[in-house]
Design a protein around this motif. Structure first.
Motif, mmCIF file in Angstrom:
data_model
loop_
_atom_site.group_PDB
_atom_site.id
_atom_site.type_symbol
_atom_site.label_atom_id
_atom_site.label_comp_id
_atom_site.label_asym_id
_atom_site.label_seq_id
_atom_site.Cartn_x
_atom_site.Cartn_y
_atom_site.Cartn_z
ATOM 1 N N VAL A 130 0.848 -1.190 0.000
ATOM 2 C CA VAL A 130 0.000 0.000 0.000
ATOM 3 C C VAL A 130 0.882 1.238 0.000
ATOM 4 O O VAL A 130 0.578 2.242 0.625
ATOM 5 N N LEU A 165 1.590 3.751 -1.920
ATOM 6 C CA LEU A 165 1.115 5.080 -2.277
ATOM 7 C C LEU A 165 0.310 5.692 -1.127
ATOM 8 O O LEU A 165 0.494 6.870 -0.777
ATOM 9 N N LEU A 222 -3.594 11.122 -6.876
ATOM 10 C CA LEU A 222 -3.073 9.774 -6.665
ATOM 11 C C LEU A 222 -4.119 8.729 -7.043
ATOM 12 O O LEU A 222 -3.780 7.661 -7.544
ATOM 13 N N VAL A 223 -5.409 9.060 -6.822
ATOM 14 C CA VAL A 223 -6.465 8.120 -7.205
ATOM 15 C C VAL A 223 -6.409 7.847 -8.703
ATOM 16 O O VAL A 223 -6.538 6.703 -9.150
ATOM 17 N N MET A 245 -3.716 5.476 -9.346
ATOM 18 C CA MET A 245 -4.119 4.138 -8.892
ATOM 19 C C MET A 245 -5.027 3.488 -9.914
ATOM 20 O O MET A 245 -4.886 2.298 -10.216
ATOM 21 N N SER A 275 -2.879 2.473 -13.017
ATOM 22 C CA SER A 275 -1.872 1.437 -12.815
ATOM 23 C C SER A 275 -2.487 0.193 -12.177
ATOM 24 O O SER A 275 -1.927 -0.895 -12.294
ATOM 25 N N SER A 284 -2.624 -0.485 -9.105
ATOM 26 C CA SER A 284 -1.808 -0.956 -7.998
ATOM 27 C C SER A 284 -1.470 0.213 -7.082
ATOM 28 O O SER A 284 -1.523 1.373 -7.476
ATOM 29 N N LEU A 285 -1.141 -0.133 -5.828
ATOM 30 C CA LEU A 285 -0.702 0.905 -4.889
ATOM 31 C C LEU A 285 0.792 0.792 -4.632
ATOM 32 O O LEU A 285 1.356 1.589 -3.913
ATOM 33 N N ILE A 316 3.704 0.665 -9.994
ATOM 34 C CA ILE A 316 3.227 1.858 -10.696
ATOM 35 C C ILE A 316 4.237 2.274 -11.753
ATOM 36 O O ILE A 316 3.873 2.623 -12.878
#
Lengths: 356, 204
Positions: free
Chosen positions: A121, A123, A171-172, A175, A178, A180-181, A186
């Motif tokens: 997690v 990010l 950032l969302v 996410m 990609s 992925s976090l 990423i």
């Protein structure tokens, strides 16, 4: 040699593992501190050139040792404390500001597999850690028992919380694209054979701008440095700090700036991937990182982003407070909300390809 | 004793101590900070339980945003806390009673649940996914409708809160940035043609 060292350390069992991790932390933290010192020199030099001045040029070649001279001056100065200050919190505040900004560096991938903590997690953790830094500022402002410091802290807190929302939304988008976090994943989602067109900076161009501007606001740098507006509230939250306590705030602020530059690199500019990826495939020792990608690219790109900080500072006048709030809430957040839908559509209709 | 167990005891005891400080300390700012420490230690405990998303969300939402605003308010308040604290001893028995009943209820609930349902394998591990992925699948696939309804209710609550606190004040000067941006030279400046004063006089 490094493998041999690791094996020797790990042979000690759990103690060796802790020791090896501490060693890895030092390998990141010490260069960050030195980079901050050199970045201060670079900032003064660049702003000097932009103002048609010389910048620091007395100590060391090209004034290179100026930053270290400043550090030693700060360290030898007396740390004063207002007599009515809350003693514990007053001395705790610089540390609280410093720790999250250094902790966040552990998450950054500098190259494939070259990261201290490859967190799933990552990010979110990055966002959480950077949001902790504001406590240092608030506590510094409150515990100083000074009106100017208090006002600076209030401004900083409101500004940081507001821009965190816009930053989270950008950032969302990353996410969503990609899927992925994990920061390494990423970056790998931006790999491909279309060169720099594969980076998220292209489909998410407005988000890159918003992320970076929010980052500037988040670190309280010009033109968003309302927290220390010297013309109105002297120096804001750190007005009562001197010597090494002030140096810690300084260090935290610059470490945060460099961190934002690195994160922007990782999220939007392909991290260690080369802008020529897929266009050249030749194998040339020493030089093939230029088109195959390598840690050098991470640093080059981050250097470019951090240069923007200096450029902004030398170029833009300071925002007025209500305009900062308007920009954050009424401009950035709506744009982000729209672009979340856009990036969801990009993903759903397979308009962007992930990974090689 | 494994390293993880040591970590758990450290974090759990810090959380408990910090929670005690929240209600016992005199200074409201220190109390709020202790609450921050409680949240943070609980996040660490959750991390140990491999609920990484919950832990990070707790830090992000409560520590990073809610408590900042909380501190913000507490610092701005100018309340005489000695007045607020009056009657601490008088109301102490009631407080202790309520706390005891709550503790008993919680113990009963957790005890009954833990007796009824045997400890199962972590569903995320069973599905072969990371905690984060499993949570996403569950929330956005299996329980999509309840999730959306909850989101809708929260949005309604948000709008209600905004409309309740929104008040139009008269006599304030409000800026309209749109108008400011669209301003033209002609709106601000008028160039007047006029004859030069003093006919026939020539400067040196």
């Amino acid at each position: 040699m490094i493998d041999a060292m690791r094996d020797a350390m790990l042979a000690w069992g759990d103690t060796g593992l802790v020791g090896w991790t501490v060693l890895k932390i030092l390998v990141i933290a010490v260069p960050v501190i030195i980079a901050v010192a050199m970045f201060v020199w670079w900032e003064r030099k660049v702003i000097g050139w932009m103002h048609v001045r010389m910048g620091p040029n007395q100590i060391g070649p090209w004034g290179l040792l100026q930053a270290f001279a400043d550090v030693f001056k700060l360290l030898f100065k007396e740390v004063t404390r207002p007599s009515a200050a809350n003693k514990t919190l007053f001395y705790l505040a610089p540390l609280i500001a410093l720790v999250p900004s250094f902790a966040a560096w552990s998450l950054l991938p500098f190259d494939w597999g070259l990261t201290l903590a490859n967190v799933n997690v990552g990010l979110l953790l990055l966002l959480a850690l950077t949001s902790l830094g504001v406590y240092g500022i608030i506590l510094a402002g409150w515990s100083s028992n000074s009106r100017y410091a208090m006002l600076g802290a209030m401004r900083a807190a409101a500004q940081t919380v507001s821009y965190e929302i816009a930053m989270g939304f950008t950032l969302v988008c990353v996410m969503i694209l990609s899927g992925s976090l994990n920061l390494t994943e990423i970056v790998m989602a931006q790999a491909g054979n279309k060169g720099f067109f594969d980076w998220f900076g292209f489909p998410l161009a407005p988000m890159l701008v918003i992320y970076f501007v929010s980052g500037v606001a988040e670190t309280n740098r010009a033109p968003f440095d309302m927290a220390e507006g010297e013309s109105e509230i002297v120096a804001g939250f750190h007005v009562e700090y001197s010597g090494s306590a002030f140096a810690l705030f300084f260090l935290a602020e610059y470490a945060n700036m460099l961190l934002i530059a690195f994160v922007a690199t990782v999220l939007f500019a392909g991290g260690w991937l080369s802008p020529l990826q897929g266009w050249i495939t030749a194998d040339v020792p020493w030089f093939d990182w230029i088109w195959k990608g390598g840690w050098q690219w991470t640093f080059i790109k981050a250097f470019g982003f951090s240069f923007l900080y200096l450029w902004f500072r030398a170029t833009f006048p300071r925002y007025r407070y209500d305009q900062i709030m308007r920009l954050g809430w009424k401009v950035f957040i709506p744009i982000c909300l729209v672009w979340i839908v856009v990036s969801a559509c990009l993903k759903y209709f397979n308009l962007v390809t992930m990974g090689a | 004793m494994t390293f993880e167990l040591i970590c758990f005891y450290v974090f759990a005891s810090v959380a408990a101590l910090a929670a005690l400080t929240v209600i016992s300390v005199k200074n409201p700012v220190v109390a709020a900070l202790s609450l921050v420490l409680t949240f943070f230690s609980m996040a660490c405990v959750w991390l140990l339980a491999q609920a990484e998303f919950l832990a990070v969300a707790l830090v992000l939402v409560y520590v990073g945003a809610v408590m900042v605003l909380f501190l913000f308010v507490v610092m701005m308040l100018d309340v005489d806390f000695s007045v607020v604290r009056e009657g601490f001893v008088r109301f102490l028995p009631v407080g202790v009673l309520v706390a005891a009943v709550m503790l008993a209820e919680m113990l009963m609930m957790i005890g009954v649940r833990s007796l009824e349902t045997p400890v199962t394998e972590d569903p995320a591990v069973l599905a072969g996914m990371s905690n984060m992925e499993w949570l996403g699948q569950t929330l956005f696939r299996d329980f999509l409708l309840p999730f959306e309804i909850a989101a809708l209710i929260l949005t309604v609550g948000l709008i209600a809160a905004v409309t309740l606190t929104l008040r139009k004040r008269t006599g304030t000067k409000v800026q309209r940035p749109g108008l400011q941006v669209m301003v033209k030279r002609e709106d601000r400046l008028r160039v007047i043609k006029m004859d030069a004063v003093g006919k026939g006089e020539v400067g040196p």
